[in-house]
Every structure is written in structure tokens, then in C-alpha cells.
Write an enzyme that holds these catalytic residues in place. Sequence first.
Site, PDB file in Angstrom:
ATOM      1  N   PHE A   1       0.825  -1.216   0.000  1.00 16.49           N
ATOM      2  CA  PHE A   1       0.000   0.000   0.000  1.00 16.49           C
ATOM      3  C   PHE A   1       0.859   1.266   0.000  1.00 16.49           C
ATOM      4  O   PHE A   1       0.628   2.186  -0.792  1.00 16.49           O
ATOM      5  CB  PHE A   1      -0.919  -0.026   1.224  1.00 16.49           C
ATOM      6  CG  PHE A   1      -1.664   1.253   1.466  1.00 16.49           C
ATOM      7  CD1 PHE A   1      -2.877   1.500   0.840  1.00 16.49           C
ATOM      8  CD2 PHE A   1      -1.153   2.224   2.335  1.00 16.49           C
ATOM      9  CE1 PHE A   1      -3.575   2.686   1.067  1.00 16.49           C
ATOM     10  CE2 PHE A   1      -1.837   3.399   2.570  1.00 16.49           C
ATOM     11  CZ  PHE A   1      -3.042   3.636   1.932  1.00 16.49           C
ATOM     12  N   ASP A   2       1.843   1.340   0.876  1.00 18.20           N
ATOM     13  CA  ASP A   2       2.688   2.534   0.976  1.00 18.20           C
ATOM     14  C   ASP A   2       3.411   2.828  -0.330  1.00 18.20           C
ATOM     15  O   ASP A   2       3.428   3.957  -0.818  1.00 18.20           O
ATOM     16  CB  ASP A   2       3.733   2.368   2.085  1.00 18.20           C
ATOM     17  CG  ASP A   2       3.112   2.221   3.457  1.00 18.20           C
ATOM     18  OD1 ASP A   2       2.340   1.264   3.653  1.00 18.20           O
ATOM     19  OD2 ASP A   2       3.408   3.054   4.328  1.00 18.20           O
ATOM     20  N   THR A   3       4.026   1.783  -0.881  1.00 19.27           N
ATOM     21  CA  THR A   3       4.788   1.955  -2.116  1.00 19.27           C
ATOM     22  C   THR A   3       3.896   2.405  -3.254  1.00 19.27           C
ATOM     23  O   THR A   3       4.228   3.333  -4.004  1.00 19.27           O
ATOM     24  CB  THR A   3       5.486   0.636  -2.497  1.00 19.27           C
ATOM     25  OG1 THR A   3       6.356   0.237  -1.441  1.00 19.27           O
ATOM     26  CG2 THR A   3       6.286   0.804  -3.774  1.00 19.27           C
TER      27      THR A   3
END
Length: 421
Positions: free
Chosen positions: A199-201
Site C-alpha cells: 500500500f505505501d509503495t
Amino acid sequence: MDALIPAQAARSSTLSSMTVDIVIPVLNEERALPGCVAVLHGYLAERMPFDWTITIVDNASTDSTQLVAKRLARQWSRVRVVCLTQRGKGKAVRSAWSSSQADVVAYMDVDLSTGLDALIPLVASLAAGHSDIAIGSRLAPGARTVRGAKRELISRAYNALLRIVHGAQFRDAQCGFKAARAEVIRPLLRRVEDDAWFFDTELLLLAEHNGLRVLEVPVDWVEDVDSRVNVTGTIATNTRGLVRLALAKLSGAADIADLPSRPALRPTHPDAVLPARDVSRLRHLLLFCVVGFVATMMTLALYTFFRTWWPPLAANLVAVALSTLFNTEANRRLTFRGRSRSLVLAHLQSLVVFALYCGFTSSALLALHTVADRPPRWAELVVLLAASAVGTLGRFVLLSTWVFRPRPRPHPVTRTEESLT
């Protein structure tokens, strides 16, 4: 000077009314959660200059985490709880950020591995309207970390892969310490597909791809070995995510049209003398010519070297291929810096330019050998030089209008700016 007072007052009023929602995603964290919330609540009450809320997001814990979270919410009025029935760190952050009414949304890991002294710098840039997303970074200059060699190696290798494949400008995609302007992040959240650790990437790559400003704040970070993160188990998932996102960029599916427009860049000083518009184009052309000259000399040198053993077309093919790799990367980093968000995409498109350029120069050599029987080596070099000059002009047109075409840079008008207009 007096004329600036209303503007300063408006800016001060806007900043003082900013609200921040700090999300803590948890899964089976009944032991760590009370200490985390107590420390964070004390820090925010003492030092946070903005109005704040702590949101605990329980994503389908099977222990007593949910009961602990609700008890903490009863203890402190600024703590709220969101309970989900499905697991996924990304799903937890997305759910809380999407429903939050705050101006700035943030999240941090429950283990508090990241030092809280970086929280205010993280939020302040967003509240002031300078940045769109702010992330804690363990790899930025000034950061200090304590973690095992295995995790250090995997983290550095993964972030290096992001720079190579996607041309990422940020250094650390996975630090669990991030914040964003709510009005900017919501359109991005609707496009992020991953609900787990990628999700972050995906969020950061989409943000950079669409021209948003991502600020990195160096942090102090101490690894908590009692972590729920399966570091090696996420590698395959993240690799699939990188491939999926690369294909989305190629197809245009990663472009987000509903982001607010960024105001035109203008000088701060009222009496600033601006350069002519043609100056930027002239600079691009001059840099391109310098890179092109070096690449052409490289082509001639390589052609002379390979021509010792190979026929003209083979020598030209290899020489042009090698110099094209240099030419593309040099132009990506120097001439058209900031336009390309993906190294792979830039080189793939440049392969088409290479094919046209190579075909043109090879046709010139074929024409020479058709007109003259066994022409001298100097004649080949002269024809190749002339064809390279013409081909370089065509390459500039294709690079500037296709491979490195300017991308729109979306950015919202901040509340501070609205109050001053």
C-alpha cells in the site's frame, strides 16, 4: 509593511485551525497498544501545535485488542476507534484516512519504532501547504537507525529497485510514519489497489507519477523485533505490485485526472525580473546538443573500434545501441530532468527512437556503398557524421515531445492561499 498584517493574520488563523488525525493500524496488539497510545497522547498534548485526534484501527484482531482500544477511547476523549472485519494494513489506513474529517491525516506503527520528534516536522510542511505527502525516511541524510543486517539489506535493495524500475525520487517507501493533505490523498486512495504492505509503495509511486510533492523527513528509528511484519514474505507480493503499477503507467491507468490543479509558479518578490520563456527551451536545446555531441563522438569511436572486425551495418548497430543507452540516460538526468517518472518507460520508448535513428544512419551507409564501390573509411565516417547530425535533430523532437513530454503537475490550492485571494 502594514499591508502585510492582514495576510499574516489570515495565514496564522488558517494554520491554527488545522486539524490532524493520526491513525494507528493494529492487528493483535493487545500488549503494545496501551503503551503506544499513552506515549503518543502525552506527546501530542504537550507539543502538537494543531488540533489533533488519535484513531485506532483494529483490522480483525483475534485477541482482546478491540476491547483495549475501546477502553482507551473511554479514557481519553481525543481517541477514537474504528473496527474492521477484514485484515490488511493498507485497508486499515485507507478506511481511516478516507473517512477522516481532518485537514491532515497521518499514520504510524504501534511499536513506535520511529521517534516522535519527527512528527511535527512531518505535519508542519503539509499544514503550511508546502508539500502534499510527507514521509519518515530511515535512508535520508541525517537519519539514525538501529536494525538487523537482514532487514537493512532487504530495505536498501527494495528501495534501490524502486529507483531503477520506477525512477522513484524518495529513498524509503516502507517506513511506517507518513502523513498527507486529506484533500489530495483521497483521489489517490481511490486508485490504490493493494490493501496490505505494498500500500505505501503504491501510494507514493502514484503520487510522484501524478506530479505531487513528496517530502522526506529523516527520522530516528529503532527496530522492534516483536513485529507483525513478515519481511521476506512480502517480497513476492511487492514484486507483483511493482510490475502491475509499471503496466498501469504504460497504459495511462495510473494518471489521476481529478486531482486539483497546482497554481502557476510565480516569484515571491514583487519586483522580481523573470527570464524569457525561451530561456528554458534554449537551455534544454543546449544541454541536448552537448549530450548529443558526446554521444555522437562515442558512436564514431565505437564504430571505428568494431569496424576492425565487423561489417559496416553490424558495427553501426552496436555502436549506436551503446551510445543510445548513454544518450537516453544522460538526457533523462540532465536535459529533461523531472519529466520522466520511470527509467524503464523512458528506455523502452527510446528503443523506438533508437530504431528510427539506427535505420536512418544505416540507410545512409547503404546509400554510400551503393554509389561507391568500397569507399574509404574516412568517407564512411563523414556520411555517418552527417546522418547522425540530422538524426540527432529528429531525436530531440521525439524525446522532448514524446519520451520526456512535460506532465501536468496537479496540486491543490491550500486553504491559506484561498484566504489570501
